[in-house]
Design a protein around this motif. Sequence first.
Motif, PDB file in Angstrom:
ATOM      1  N   PRO A   3      35.242  -8.497   0.404  1.00  0.00           N
ATOM      2  CA  PRO A   3      34.868  -7.367  -0.085  1.00  0.00           C
ATOM      3  C   PRO A   3      33.329  -7.196  -0.280  1.00  0.00           C
ATOM      4  CG  PRO A   3      35.654  -8.630  -2.019  1.00  0.00           C
ATOM      5  CD  PRO A   3      36.092  -9.273  -0.813  1.00  0.00           C
ATOM      6  N   ARG A   4      32.720  -8.353   0.015  1.00  0.00           N
ATOM      7  CA  ARG A   4      31.071  -8.530   0.049  1.00  0.00           C
ATOM      8  C   ARG A   4      30.420  -8.575   1.326  1.00  0.00           C
ATOM      9  NH1 ARG A   4      29.478  -7.378  -5.217  1.00  0.00           N
ATOM     10  NH2 ARG A   4      30.917  -8.204  -6.691  1.00  0.00           N
ATOM     11  N   GLN A   5      31.368  -8.260   2.454  1.00  0.00           N
ATOM     12  CA  GLN A   5      30.842  -8.470   3.668  1.00  0.00           C
ATOM     13  C   GLN A   5      31.049  -7.013   4.283  1.00  0.00           C
ATOM     14  OE1 GLN A   5      32.424 -11.666   5.757  1.00  0.00           O
ATOM     15  NE2 GLN A   5      31.113 -13.040   5.012  1.00  0.00           N
ATOM     16  N   THR A   6      30.184  -6.718   5.125  1.00  0.00           N
ATOM     17  CA  THR A   6      30.354  -5.411   5.984  1.00  0.00           C
ATOM     18  C   THR A   6      31.129  -5.692   7.166  1.00  0.00           C
ATOM     19  OG1 THR A   6      28.354  -5.777   7.362  1.00  0.00           O
ATOM     20  CG2 THR A   6      27.750  -4.683   5.382  1.00  0.00           C
ATOM     21  N   VAL A   7      31.654  -4.623   7.655  1.00  0.00           N
ATOM     22  CA  VAL A   7      32.269  -4.701   9.066  1.00  0.00           C
ATOM     23  C   VAL A   7      31.715  -5.414   9.917  1.00  0.00           C
ATOM     24  CG1 VAL A   7      33.466  -3.426  10.640  1.00  0.00           C
ATOM     25  CG2 VAL A   7      33.617  -2.521   8.413  1.00  0.00           C
ATOM     26  N   ILE A  38      47.120 -11.095  11.734  1.00  0.00           N
ATOM     27  CA  ILE A  38      46.867  -9.931  11.011  1.00  0.00           C
ATOM     28  C   ILE A  38      47.978  -9.909   9.695  1.00  0.00           C
ATOM     29  CG2 ILE A  38      46.364  -7.362  11.108  1.00  0.00           C
ATOM     30  CD1 ILE A  38      46.376  -7.630  14.314  1.00  0.00           C
ATOM     31  N   TYR A  39      47.337  -9.626   8.532  1.00  0.00           N
ATOM     32  CA  TYR A  39      48.072  -9.529   7.428  1.00  0.00           C
ATOM     33  C   TYR A  39      48.545  -8.102   6.895  1.00  0.00           C
ATOM     34  CZ  TYR A  39      46.125 -14.256   7.484  1.00  0.00           C
ATOM     35  OH  TYR A  39      45.934 -15.535   7.999  1.00  0.00           O
ATOM     36  N   GLN A  40      49.564  -8.444   6.084  1.00  0.00           N
ATOM     37  CA  GLN A  40      50.272  -7.067   5.455  1.00  0.00           C
ATOM     38  C   GLN A  40      49.112  -6.376   4.719  1.00  0.00           C
ATOM     39  OE1 GLN A  40      53.482  -7.801   3.119  1.00  0.00           O
ATOM     40  NE2 GLN A  40      53.592  -5.455   2.480  1.00  0.00           N
ATOM     41  N   MET A  41      48.280  -7.098   3.617  1.00  0.00           N
ATOM     42  CA  MET A  41      47.527  -6.543   3.053  1.00  0.00           C
ATOM     43  C   MET A  41      46.027  -6.643   3.346  1.00  0.00           C
ATOM     44  SD  MET A  41      49.231  -5.458   0.567  1.00  0.00           S
ATOM     45  CE  MET A  41      49.767  -5.564  -0.987  1.00  0.00           C
ATOM     46  N   ALA A  42      45.541  -5.771   4.006  1.00  0.00           N
ATOM     47  CA  ALA A  42      44.268  -5.664   4.901  1.00  0.00           C
ATOM     48  C   ALA A  42      42.968  -5.798   3.665  1.00  0.00           C
ATOM     49  CB  ALA A  42      43.884  -4.515   5.621  1.00  0.00           C
ATOM     50  N   ASP A  43      43.527  -5.263   2.462  1.00  0.00           N
ATOM     51  CA  ASP A  43      42.589  -5.236   1.332  1.00  0.00           C
ATOM     52  C   ASP A  43      42.138  -6.604   0.980  1.00  0.00           C
ATOM     53  OD1 ASP A  43      41.778  -3.082   0.022  1.00  0.00           O
ATOM     54  OD2 ASP A  43      43.865  -2.725  -0.962  1.00  0.00           O
ATOM     55  N   VAL A  44      42.959  -7.483   0.866  1.00  0.00           N
ATOM     56  CA  VAL A  44      42.622  -8.981   0.367  1.00  0.00           C
ATOM     57  C   VAL A  44      42.487  -9.931   1.416  1.00  0.00           C
ATOM     58  CG1 VAL A  44      44.058  -8.741  -1.801  1.00  0.00           C
ATOM     59  CG2 VAL A  44      45.230  -9.455   0.145  1.00  0.00           C
ATOM     60  N   ALA A  45      42.671  -9.327   2.810  1.00  0.00           N
ATOM     61  CA  ALA A  45      42.044 -10.252   3.851  1.00  0.00           C
ATOM     62  C   ALA A  45      40.939 -10.090   4.554  1.00  0.00           C
ATOM     63  CB  ALA A  45      43.139  -9.871   5.254  1.00  0.00           C
ATOM     64  N   MET A  46      40.129  -9.232   3.711  1.00  0.00           N
ATOM     65  CA  MET A  46      38.609  -9.187   3.925  1.00  0.00           C
ATOM     66  C   MET A  46      38.007  -9.635   2.752  1.00  0.00           C
ATOM     67  SD  MET A  46      38.519  -5.920   6.538  1.00  0.00           S
ATOM     68  CE  MET A  46      39.355  -4.755   5.568  1.00  0.00           C
ATOM     69  N   TYR A 106      31.309  -1.424   3.796  1.00  0.00           N
ATOM     70  CA  TYR A 106      32.052  -2.306   3.031  1.00  0.00           C
ATOM     71  C   TYR A 106      33.478  -2.069   3.141  1.00  0.00           C
ATOM     72  CZ  TYR A 106      27.651  -4.343   1.793  1.00  0.00           C
ATOM     73  OH  TYR A 106      26.462  -5.058   1.684  1.00  0.00           O
ATOM     74  N   PRO A 107      34.455  -2.973   3.013  1.00  0.00           N
ATOM     75  CA  PRO A 107      35.599  -2.695   2.932  1.00  0.00           C
ATOM     76  C   PRO A 107      36.333  -1.445   2.051  1.00  0.00           C
ATOM     77  CG  PRO A 107      35.460  -4.938   3.258  1.00  0.00           C
ATOM     78  CD  PRO A 107      34.096  -4.581   3.054  1.00  0.00           C
ATOM     79  N   ALA A 108      35.477  -1.634   0.937  1.00  0.00           N
ATOM     80  CA  ALA A 108      36.061  -0.710  -0.115  1.00  0.00           C
ATOM     81  C   ALA A 108      35.624   0.761   0.420  1.00  0.00           C
ATOM     82  CB  ALA A 108      35.215  -0.998  -1.431  1.00  0.00           C
ATOM     83  N   GLU A 109      34.865   0.847   1.408  1.00  0.00           N
ATOM     84  CA  GLU A 109      34.386   2.119   1.968  1.00  0.00           C
ATOM     85  C   GLU A 109      35.349   2.662   3.084  1.00  0.00           C
ATOM     86  OE1 GLU A 109      29.832   1.934   0.675  1.00  0.00           O
ATOM     87  OE2 GLU A 109      30.708   1.202   2.714  1.00  0.00           O
ATOM     88  N   LEU A 110      36.256   2.047   3.126  1.00  0.00           N
ATOM     89  CA  LEU A 110      37.456   2.332   4.394  1.00  0.00           C
ATOM     90  C   LEU A 110      38.847   2.554   3.724  1.00  0.00           C
ATOM     91  CD1 LEU A 110      36.436  -0.711   6.696  1.00  0.00           C
ATOM     92  CD2 LEU A 110      35.553   1.435   6.639  1.00  0.00           C
TER      93      LEU A 110
END
Lengths: 318, 550
Positions: free
Chosen positions: B377-381, B367-375, B421-425
Amino acid sequence: MKAILKLVAQRIALGLLLLLAVSVVIFAGTQILPGDVAQSILGQSATPQALENLRRELGLNDPAYIRYFRWLAGIVQGDLGTALSNGQDIATQLGKRLGNTLFLAGVAAIVSVPLAILLGLLAVRYRNRWPDKLISAVTLASISLPEFFIGYLLIYFVAVQLGWFTSVSTVYEGMTIGQRLNAVALPAATLTLVVLAHMMRMTRAAILNVMQSAYIETAELKGISAFDIIRKHAFPNAIAPIVNVVMLNLAYLVVGVVVVEVVFVYPGMGQYLVDHVAKRDVPVVQACGLIFAAVYISLNIIADVVAIISNPRLRHPK
Amino acid sequence: MADKDKGLLLDIRNLRMEATAYPPDGPPHDIVIVDDVSLTLKRGKVLGLIGESGAGKSTIGLSSMGYGRGGVRITGGEVILNGRDILKGGSRQLRKLRGKEVCYVAQSAAAAFNPAHRLMDQVIEAALVHGVASREEARKRAVVLFEKLGLPDPGGIGERYPHQVSGGQLQRAMTAMALCPEPDLIVFDEPTTALDVTTQIDVLAAIKEAIRETGVAALYITHDLAVVAQVSDDIMVLRNGQTVEVGETAQIIHEPREDYTRALVSVRSIEHKEKKPAPKPLLSVDGVTAAYGGRGGVAVLKNVSLQLSPGQTLAVVGESGSGKSTLARVITGLLPPYEGEVHFAGRQLAPALAQRSRDDLRELQMIYQMADVAMNPRQTVRNIIGRPLEFYFGMRGAEKERRLAELLDEIEMGEGFADRYPAELSGGQKQRVCIARALAAKPQLIICDEVTSALDPLVADGILKLLLNLQKIENVAYLFITHDLATVRAIADSIAVMYQGEVVRYGTKSEVLSPPFDDYTDLLLSSVPEMEIGWLEKAIASRRMESAGN
């Protein structure tokens, strides 16, 4: 400093290597061209014996690689060979022409580069407002028009209607610098219009990219005026991409002026090349190709070096 | 300070700030960033603005310069500085005041300095632009400030470029830059947050000293209550762009009136009893030495040996550059060591990732520091968490859905999140999804690389509690990389302290955190700010005593 010198030396060495590779390509290319030089010199009615004699005299019967090295050895000693069509020394003929072309390109560059950068800075200063849109519209329109068309437009309006400059840009020895400038005014203006948009758009894009940085906000919060922020804080960090586009355009000014030279009947490299391609004068074509390649490569080396020098991390290592 | 007028410097009344949001689905609309906030600041005083990210602290700080970052606009209220409303003057008037009456110190000085210019030119720029001092005077002033702020070689450091000095030094230089035009007010925007804890304490002390000596007033913005308690006279607690509570520092810390403030003060109250090491370790790192750039490169890890028992947590602590993340890269096989071995569950792991079996990969998750860039962005949870289920277990259809629902439940998020999507979290939710993705592989070990560093304290607390809970349920072991000692106290069973690529202290939590300490651990522990007024002075004083004693 030592690191920079090393980098620069590396670039130059690479450039020379590239030039050598280009010489092989040029030589190979001219060999593939159909037609026989001896035939084109002597004409259709030549006897086989005469053709054979001429071929032997010109060394055309030797294997290609021997001819290549002979040619290369000549170039390294400054001997570009003799033109087949008129038997004159190519180097002397080219020298004058190259001077003319460089003069025209130089005038166009001195006008267009600062103008393009200034317009780019202004476009950023007033981005998405009318000055930005006007600058973009005008420069993009001028790049969209073919250069011969711009040339004829200028001839029609500025030379014929207004009579400010001559429509034929003949230059000859003994002209004063003022006369020369007068003569190249229209072709230089045409070239400026052609290269302006590219450089201006790149300046705008590169600076806008830098404008997102945190240090631009710092400058804003110091109360520095908008134009000074762009000039002092953004521009120095955008030099590398801008220089690359500027150099590509300068290279174009030297190697891409064929059409403009023909339109204005300007005695430069381009015209010379076109004439001799028509005459199947292979040594001249080879020499021109090599010189164009050398100009192109050296300008790109300069762009690289400027980009390296503009980076404080390389200039002042830890 | 004593001879300066003690009157009102800054008076913000009913400030309202808005920005335009452009949601992916739906029309753009205005959102309120700061809602009806009022504050006053007297000359020479320091007001701390505290709150989580999104609370509007930076936005309020910048409003004192009439500045809105990234499209934020001031849409209501008054900002009265030195007796006049700065919002009424227009941009030319604002420019005259920025860098002269009010200066700004940014969170990341490394980004806030222009890489193309020397430090000195940037430090004196504002003073020159506003005609506060001549070039010579400004330079002299800057050198004096460099010395006051404890920069090495004060006479010469100005000739360096930003990349030639360290982060802590840049932060000091930025403070000098703000002080150089002798402003009435400085806005400090998280000035020490990006620094290592051992550097933070010195910079904090330098800033406090500079404020005291020059008598400048300050707005001190931070999310760290312990830090702001050291420097400010008053504290204003903010949440969602609104004022929660304002009061004197002592009152906020000792007798908070609002629940939210109490939660902030009591954060990191997790109790975790350390477990005894098991006889057979799950992970064993034996004598690992590793370098970037192969054998000839500079060694980043030097002879590192560690062990981690199943179902327990090993915290790896150290400053940036100590080699913590490199250790994670060696264990996961991203960086093969050139000496030493990694053993896992009784077998030796292949040094390089490519040689490891799929099961090896499954057992070890990150698990990484930046959850933002570890996912992606074009995939759903659903896709993000579903991928390891397919990849490792070949799950499809109903079986996969069932497991997905289980996992979402474990991370305390409903099934409704599956199609987002990650942007909605939010930041905390993103990190939870990353945790679920790691858990989906049913690993025995999860490497957590600074997983809470980018989160607000309350959110981070929630993540830590979740991780501890999951450990109980799944019996998963954590290798927890962090620079934050409070986190370590909260969750570790054993601790390894790293410094310059070496493990300088290693043992169970109680062993490592009990005296006698080695020098470095002592420095590290004593540098962590405590929520106690006067802690900074004590810490600096004891440090001076020690160095005098040596």
